[in-house]
Design a protein around this motif. Structure first.
Motif, PDB file in Angstrom:
ATOM      1  N   THR A  49      -3.794  -3.833  -2.371  1.00 31.41           N
ATOM      2  CA  THR A  49      -3.322  -2.887  -1.365  1.00 31.41           C
ATOM      3  C   THR A  49      -4.441  -1.925  -0.992  1.00 31.41           C
ATOM      4  O   THR A  49      -5.148  -1.419  -1.864  1.00 31.41           O
ATOM      5  N   GLU A  98       3.941  -0.686  -5.413  1.00 31.52           N
ATOM      6  CA  GLU A  98       4.678  -0.575  -4.153  1.00 31.52           C
ATOM      7  C   GLU A  98       5.866   0.373  -4.316  1.00 31.52           C
ATOM      8  O   GLU A  98       6.172   1.146  -3.408  1.00 31.52           O
ATOM      9  N   SER A 107      -1.324  -4.567   2.918  1.00 36.41           N
ATOM     10  CA  SER A 107      -1.284  -5.422   1.741  1.00 36.41           C
ATOM     11  C   SER A 107      -2.089  -6.679   1.998  1.00 36.41           C
ATOM     12  O   SER A 107      -2.080  -7.211   3.108  1.00 36.41           O
TER      13      SER A 107
END
Length: 165
Positions: A106, A14, A157
């Motif tokens: 993700t 992330e 996500s």
């Protein structure tokens, strides 16, 4: 509270995504939605994932999925959004079944007005694994920009869980 085993790895990815964040260059915009919406996505073992993509211009779409175990899968590459599907949600012609590994995952969606350069991949166990690292995948679509090239991306996500049904 539930904290997936791969939380730290997912957090590191992330950070790469946020550092290299690109919502769009030019006027191209892309969106993706699942059969469970866009937010708080939880899929259990055996659940089917269906995807719909929408772009505001004709473009090519690439779907890259970051698995809970750190591996990366190329779900779809150079999918052409033709003029008749511009500004409409178009169903991706594949569905995907939730299976291990489980944890935080993700889906990254890339779109651009020209075909993508190939990623280094390997077919194994029904998956097309991407051998490039996350940073290279994120940067690939942005190298060598010419003035007329447009690109956009978005992410979803997921939390995937083992057999909660």
């Amino acid at each position: 509270s539930f904290k997936p085993e791969n939380f730290e790895r997912a957090k590191a990815n992330e950070e790469i995504f946020n550092k290299e964040d690109l919502t769009s260059t030019g006027d191209l915009k892309v969106e993706i939605v699942t059969n469970k919406g866009k937010n708080n996505l939880i899929y259990s073992e055996g659940d089917l994932l269906k995807l719909w993509v929408k772009a505001n211009k004709e473009c090519y779409v690439r779907l890259v999925y970051y698995l809970a175990d750190g591996q990366t899968v190329l779900m779809l590459d150079n999918f052409h959004i033709t003029p008749e599907y511009v500004n409409k949600y178009y169903e991706i012609p594949k569905s995907f079944e939730c299976s291990e590994p489980f944890g935080t995952e993700t889906l990254q969606v890339f779109a651009q007005n020209e075909k993508f350069k190939p990623l280094l991949t390997e077919m194994k166990s029904g998956y097309v694994f991407v051998l490039d690292d996350t940073k290279a995948i994120v940067e690939e679509g942005r190298r060598g920009f010419k003035e007329k090239k447009e690109a956009a991306e978005c992410r979803l996500s997921f939390t995937t869980l083992k057999g909660t049904k």
